[in-house]
Design a protein around this motif. Structure first.
Motif, mmCIF file in Angstrom:
data_model
loop_
_atom_site.group_PDB
_atom_site.id
_atom_site.type_symbol
_atom_site.label_atom_id
_atom_site.label_comp_id
_atom_site.label_asym_id
_atom_site.label_seq_id
_atom_site.Cartn_x
_atom_site.Cartn_y
_atom_site.Cartn_z
ATOM 1 N N ASP A 187 0.844 -1.198 0.000
ATOM 2 C CA ASP A 187 0.000 0.000 0.000
ATOM 3 C C ASP A 187 0.883 1.254 0.000
ATOM 4 O O ASP A 187 0.956 2.010 0.959
ATOM 5 N N VAL A 188 1.560 1.459 -1.134
ATOM 6 C CA VAL A 188 2.514 2.561 -1.323
ATOM 7 C C VAL A 188 2.233 3.161 -2.693
ATOM 8 O O VAL A 188 2.142 2.438 -3.681
ATOM 9 N N TRP A 189 2.123 4.498 -2.759
ATOM 10 C CA TRP A 189 1.670 5.148 -3.985
ATOM 11 C C TRP A 189 2.478 6.417 -4.264
ATOM 12 O O TRP A 189 3.120 6.954 -3.375
ATOM 13 N N ARG A 190 2.381 6.905 -5.500
ATOM 14 C CA ARG A 190 3.155 8.079 -5.910
ATOM 15 C C ARG A 190 2.377 9.377 -5.707
ATOM 16 O O ARG A 190 1.160 9.424 -5.869
ATOM 17 N N HIS A 191 3.119 10.432 -5.376
ATOM 18 C CA HIS A 191 2.565 11.791 -5.418
ATOM 19 C C HIS A 191 3.636 12.704 -6.004
ATOM 20 O O HIS A 191 4.736 12.801 -5.474
ATOM 21 N N ARG A 192 3.276 13.388 -7.078
ATOM 22 C CA ARG A 192 4.294 14.153 -7.843
ATOM 23 C C ARG A 192 4.918 15.290 -7.037
ATOM 24 O O ARG A 192 6.032 15.722 -7.321
ATOM 25 N N ALA A 193 4.220 15.776 -6.008
ATOM 26 C CA ALA A 193 4.754 16.895 -5.217
ATOM 27 C C ALA A 193 5.995 16.499 -4.426
ATOM 28 O O ALA A 193 6.731 17.371 -3.950
ATOM 29 N N LEU A 194 6.233 15.196 -4.284
ATOM 30 C CA LEU A 194 7.383 14.728 -3.503
ATOM 31 C C LEU A 194 8.558 14.300 -4.378
ATOM 32 O O LEU A 194 9.536 13.749 -3.867
#
Length: 415
Positions: A264-271
């Motif tokens: 349960d690990v996902w991407r966020h472009r702000a990081l």
């Protein structure tokens, strides 16, 4: 497969509660600066949120003797003593065997707990009572477990062993959940595949799950043997680490590093950054809830649980819904309520990230109001008292059927 050091370090980091908080805190800081795409934070609503949760908690637990937020609560739905019935049936077994059985039950039941959808219900044959959502899934899974649906040994129904899980048939699961054309359950095939993969996964880790009769419940003995012997203590983060290591491969369609499934690990472009995994945000919601659910059988073995508040709040649609419905989170565009999203959508990752931080913030406000310490009122009790029930109640007041404020396309494995 041998991981390079940087890959191994990144995987190990993303499996820690500290990583969850650190990543979510970074997104929360951006939200405070109004630099996120979908949500802003309004902490002027914190007092209202804390008071609402305290009121709900007092209704449920007037003496504030609150149990852990775990799967065991759902087995008691309708104020019926199903656990007393289970305990009576297991009384002949040694304590460690009872713990293994309860681990098997909790693990299978938690993994079957993703959102059921608004159209499904379960009529319990033993009582004639009808239950929906989490309680319905819990009671159905308990009844299936006691009937031996997950066991390959007809003489010993109280287990979920490797062969019983990996060879489980869709028809058996559908029958256990009373699924029909008129009673559809969201993500039934996803749930079946998750249990089948669980059956295969326990064979890959003999240290955790045994080699003679591999089953998830053998994790109880592993944790008992790995306790801090002088103090009879087990750390909650150690339990989570074992869960993430042992069950990491069962999650479908997830990001991987060096071939290792992250769960349960996902991407966020702000990081986004220059280092491996910078843009990844871990949540481990089901794994943490499973960890909370395994602590009680360990306590029954005489172990003391340390580091409870190292684990985080659970970023699912009840807690997240509370934050939105009460105004702590505000959407930048109301159009987000008009469509549904996959768990990996940035809007969902953002919502869940901010929920993790806000649960800590709500908990701190509640403790301050009640003059209690984190030891006296840990987060796991605030969730139970608490934020989850408050999220369900406010959803029921605002929307027909108590559906969450944001629609999620569930595959039966995340929420």
């Amino acid at each position: 497969m041998k991981l390079h050091n940087i890959e191994l370090e990144t995987v190990e980091y993303l499996r820690t509660p500290a990583a969850i908080r650190q990543k979510c805190d970074r997104l929360f800081d951006l939200a405070r600066q109004d630099k996120l795409r979908y949500f802003r934070v309004d902490l002027s609503q914190l007092d209202k949120a804390a008071n609402y949760v305290i009121d709900i908690t007092r209704q449920q637990y007037p003496d504030f003797n609150i149990p852990f937020h775990s799967r065991w609560r759902h087995f008691e739905a309708g104020n019926l003593s199903r656990l007393a019935e289970l305990n009576a049936g297991l009384a002949e077994f040694a304590l460690i065997e009872q713990a293994k059985i309860k681990f098997d039950l909790a693990i299978v039941s938690v993994l079957l707990d993703a959102g059921a959808g608004a159209d499904w219900q379960y009529c319990e044959p033993e009582t004639g009572q009808v239950y929906r959502r989490s309680e319905g899934l819990a009671i159905a899974s308990l009844r299936m477990f006691c009937q031996g649906v997950f066991s390959s040994n007809p003489d010993f129904p109280w287990q979920a062993d490797s062969r019983g899980l990996s060879q489980l048939k869709l028809e058996a699961l559908a029958a256990g959940f009373q699924v029909s054309r008129d009673n559809p359950l969201v993500g039934l095939t996803g749930r079946l595949e998750l249990l089948q993969r669980l059956g295969n996964a326990v064979c890959q880790h003999p240290l955790l799950f045994g080699s003679e009769n591999p089953r998830p419940g053998n994790l109880a003995k592993y944790l008992l043997d790995s306790r801090v012997s002088e103090t009879q203590t087990v750390n909650a983060a150690v339990v989570l680490s074992a869960v993430l290591t042992g069950f990491g491969e069962i999650w479908p369609g997830r990001y991987a590093i060096g071939g290792v499934n992250l769960g349960d690990v996902w991407r966020h472009r702000a990081l986004q950054g220059e280092n491996l995994g910078d843009e990844l945000v871990p949540f481990h919601k089901l794994s943490q809830w499973l960890t909370y659910s395994l602590l009680e059988p360990l306590q029954e073995l005489g172990l003391e649980v340390a580091g409870l508040d190292e684990l985080t709040g659970l970023p699912e649609y009840r807690n997240g819904g509370l934050c939105l419905d009460i105004g702590l989170l505000q959407p930048k565009d109301s159009a987000i309520f008009e469509q549904s999203y996959l768990p990996g959508s940035e809007v969902i990752v953002e919502w869940r990230s901010l929920t993790v931080n806000l649960l800590d913030t709500i908990a701190a406000a509640i403790r301050e109001k009640l003059h209690l310490s984190a030891t006296e009122l840990p987060l796991v009790k605030i969730l139970q008292g608490g934020t989850w029930a408050a999220g369900r109640k406010i959803a029921g007041e605002l929307r027909a059927g108590g559906v969450p404020p944001i629609q999620i396309e569930s595959d039966g494995t995340v929420f």
